[in-house]
Structures are given as C-alpha cells and as structure tokens.
Write a protein that holds these residues in place. Structure first.
Motif, PDB file in Angstrom:
ATOM      1  N   ARG A 126       0.838  -1.205   0.000  1.00 25.77           N
ATOM      2  CA  ARG A 126       0.000   0.000   0.000  1.00 25.77           C
ATOM      3  C   ARG A 126       0.872   1.254   0.000  1.00 25.77           C
ATOM      4  O   ARG A 126       0.632   2.194  -0.763  1.00 25.77           O
ATOM      5  CB  ARG A 126      -0.921   0.010   1.220  1.00 25.77           C
ATOM      6  CG  ARG A 126      -1.828   1.247   1.263  1.00 25.77           C
ATOM      7  CD  ARG A 126      -2.771   1.255   2.461  1.00 25.77           C
ATOM      8  NE  ARG A 126      -3.683   0.128   2.374  1.00 25.77           N
ATOM      9  CZ  ARG A 126      -3.757  -0.853   3.293  1.00 25.77           C
ATOM     10  NH1 ARG A 126      -2.971  -0.850   4.339  1.00 25.77           N
ATOM     11  NH2 ARG A 126      -4.614  -1.837   3.150  1.00 25.77           N
ATOM     12  N   ALA A 127       1.911   1.266   0.815  1.00 34.97           N
ATOM     13  CA  ALA A 127       2.813   2.424   0.883  1.00 34.97           C
ATOM     14  C   ALA A 127       3.567   2.615  -0.435  1.00 34.97           C
ATOM     15  O   ALA A 127       3.785   3.750  -0.877  1.00 34.97           O
ATOM     16  CB  ALA A 127       3.792   2.261   2.047  1.00 34.97           C
ATOM     17  N   ARG A 129       2.452   1.752  -3.421  1.00 38.11           N
ATOM     18  CA  ARG A 129       1.475   2.315  -4.369  1.00 38.11           C
ATOM     19  C   ARG A 129       1.297   3.814  -4.145  1.00 38.11           C
ATOM     20  O   ARG A 129       1.323   4.604  -5.085  1.00 38.11           O
ATOM     21  CB  ARG A 129       0.125   1.614  -4.237  1.00 38.11           C
ATOM     22  CG  ARG A 129       0.056   0.290  -4.916  1.00 38.11           C
ATOM     23  CD  ARG A 129      -1.377  -0.277  -4.923  1.00 38.11           C
ATOM     24  NE  ARG A 129      -1.331  -1.638  -5.398  1.00 38.11           N
ATOM     25  CZ  ARG A 129      -1.225  -2.703  -4.609  1.00 38.11           C
ATOM     26  NH1 ARG A 129      -1.190  -2.557  -3.300  1.00 38.11           N
ATOM     27  NH2 ARG A 129      -1.169  -3.913  -5.131  1.00 38.11           N
ATOM     28  N   GLU A 130       1.109   4.195  -2.892  1.00 41.18           N
ATOM     29  CA  GLU A 130       0.884   5.610  -2.585  1.00 41.18           C
ATOM     30  C   GLU A 130       2.088   6.458  -2.979  1.00 41.18           C
ATOM     31  O   GLU A 130       1.928   7.524  -3.587  1.00 41.18           O
ATOM     32  CB  GLU A 130       0.596   5.790  -1.090  1.00 41.18           C
ATOM     33  CG  GLU A 130      -0.754   5.265  -0.666  1.00 41.18           C
ATOM     34  CD  GLU A 130      -0.955   5.286   0.844  1.00 41.18           C
ATOM     35  OE1 GLU A 130      -0.003   5.655   1.588  1.00 41.18           O
ATOM     36  OE2 GLU A 130      -2.059   4.939   1.292  1.00 41.18           O
ATOM     37  N   ASN A 131       3.284   5.997  -2.658  1.00 45.48           N
ATOM     38  CA  ASN A 131       4.491   6.768  -2.956  1.00 45.48           C
ATOM     39  C   ASN A 131       4.736   6.862  -4.464  1.00 45.48           C
ATOM     40  O   ASN A 131       5.096   7.915  -4.981  1.00 45.48           O
ATOM     41  CB  ASN A 131       5.699   6.145  -2.250  1.00 45.48           C
ATOM     42  CG  ASN A 131       6.737   7.166  -1.883  1.00 45.48           C
ATOM     43  OD1 ASN A 131       6.421   8.323  -1.603  1.00 45.48           O
ATOM     44  ND2 ASN A 131       7.992   6.755  -1.876  1.00 45.48           N
ATOM     45  N   VAL A 133       2.455   6.495  -6.962  1.00 48.66           N
ATOM     46  CA  VAL A 133       1.415   7.318  -7.587  1.00 48.66           C
ATOM     47  C   VAL A 133       1.701   8.796  -7.359  1.00 48.66           C
ATOM     48  O   VAL A 133       1.654   9.615  -8.286  1.00 48.66           O
ATOM     49  CB  VAL A 133       0.005   6.939  -7.061  1.00 48.66           C
ATOM     50  CG1 VAL A 133      -1.034   7.977  -7.462  1.00 48.66           C
ATOM     51  CG2 VAL A 133      -0.398   5.565  -7.561  1.00 48.66           C
ATOM     52  N   SER A 134       2.033   9.154  -6.134  1.00 45.53           N
ATOM     53  CA  SER A 134       2.319  10.551  -5.809  1.00 45.53           C
ATOM     54  C   SER A 134       3.496  11.088  -6.621  1.00 45.53           C
ATOM     55  O   SER A 134       3.415  12.170  -7.204  1.00 45.53           O
ATOM     56  CB  SER A 134       2.605  10.671  -4.304  1.00 45.53           C
ATOM     57  OG  SER A 134       3.024  11.974  -3.990  1.00 45.53           O
TER      58      SER A 134
END
Length: 169
Positions: A126-127, A129-131, A133-134
C-alpha cells in the motif's frame, strides 16, 4: 471559400500593405491564430511526450524509498544487477523490477519487490502504491491508473547479502 472569409483575407492583405508587411506573413499569422498557435497560453503550443524509461525511473526510486522494501526485481535480475553495479563505471539500475506502459495522459505500472522479513506485506504494498502514484503524478503529470505490486521474495535477517564474490583480491 465563403464571401465572408474572402472579404476577411482581402481586408488583412490591405492592412498588411498599409503597414508595410507582406500579405503572406499576415495570412500566416491569421492561420496560426485560427489554430490557436500564436495567441493564448504559450504552454499549450506543442506536445510533450514522456518515455517509458522516465516513468520507470521515477517509480523505481519512489518504491525504494518505502520502509520495508529491501530490493527491486526478481532474484535473477538482482544478481545481474549486483554484478553490473560492481563493474567500474557501472551505475545502479533504478528501473530494475519496474515496467511502465505510458500513454499520452495515463500510465500503468508493474513493480516487483523484495520485502524485509517481519513487515506487513499488505502495508508495504500500500505504501509503495501511494508513494509511486504521488511521485509519478507530481513529476510526470500523468494519471496513474494502476500500480501492480508483486512480492517475489522476503529478505530474512540471516540471509547473506546477495553480492557475488569478487574475483580480485
């Protein structure tokens, strides 16, 4: 050609003759104005393309920044990468374990990671993906439609580092 457009072109040619500007130049400017080329926002003139490798580098660096990610790529690619990294003048391959498909406004990414033993794989994924994408959306301005994370291995505390032995002493 309609009577109105013929009349407009005649007026433009007459104006160009009055100010000493060739009619061809005035016609070119009128053509550009119709297409939006010479008026409006300069940033909208032209097209920007982003190579797959650029997005792969951004995503690879962003994924490596996540706590719990030990390495990127499968065992074979990490082994070859470690050898390449040790060659004088060799540079680390930040795209190892990353595959991007880049369109004009969107991108999709596949990442292969190795996680540290003891961390929650779900939380690390999850982390990541978030990093990713950002970073990609901020730097490349592309919409990230999906980030698929494949966990190919777990780095155990007692595992030796995966560096090949040097043949030189």
């Amino acid at each position: 050609m309609t009577d109105a457009s013929q009349s407009t072109q005649a007026d433009q040619a007459a104006k160009a003759a009055r100010v000493g500007e060739p009619a061809a130049e005035e016609t070119r400017r009128a053509s550009l104005a119709k297409r939006g080329g010479s008026t409006g926002d300069p940033a909208s003139r032209g097209r920007t393309t982003i190579a797959d490798g650029v997005v792969e580098k951004i995503a690879g660096l962003a994924a490596r920044d996540v706590v719990g990610v030990h390495a990127m790529g499968s065992g074979v690619s990490r082994t070859f990468g470690a050898v390449r990294d040790r060659v004088p003048g060799g540079k680390p391959d930040v795209t190892r374990g990353v595959k991007a498909e880049v369109g004009e406004v969107q991108t999709a990414l596949d990442l292969e990671i190795v996680v540290e033993y003891g961390v929650s794989i779900r939380d690390v994924a999850r982390a990541v993906r978030e990093n990713v994408v950002s970073a990609v959306e901020r730097m490349a301005g592309l919409e990230v439609v999906e980030v698929n994370v494949a966990v190919s291995d777990v780095k155990l505390p007692e595992d030796e580092e995966e560096e090949p032995e040097s043949r030189l002493q």
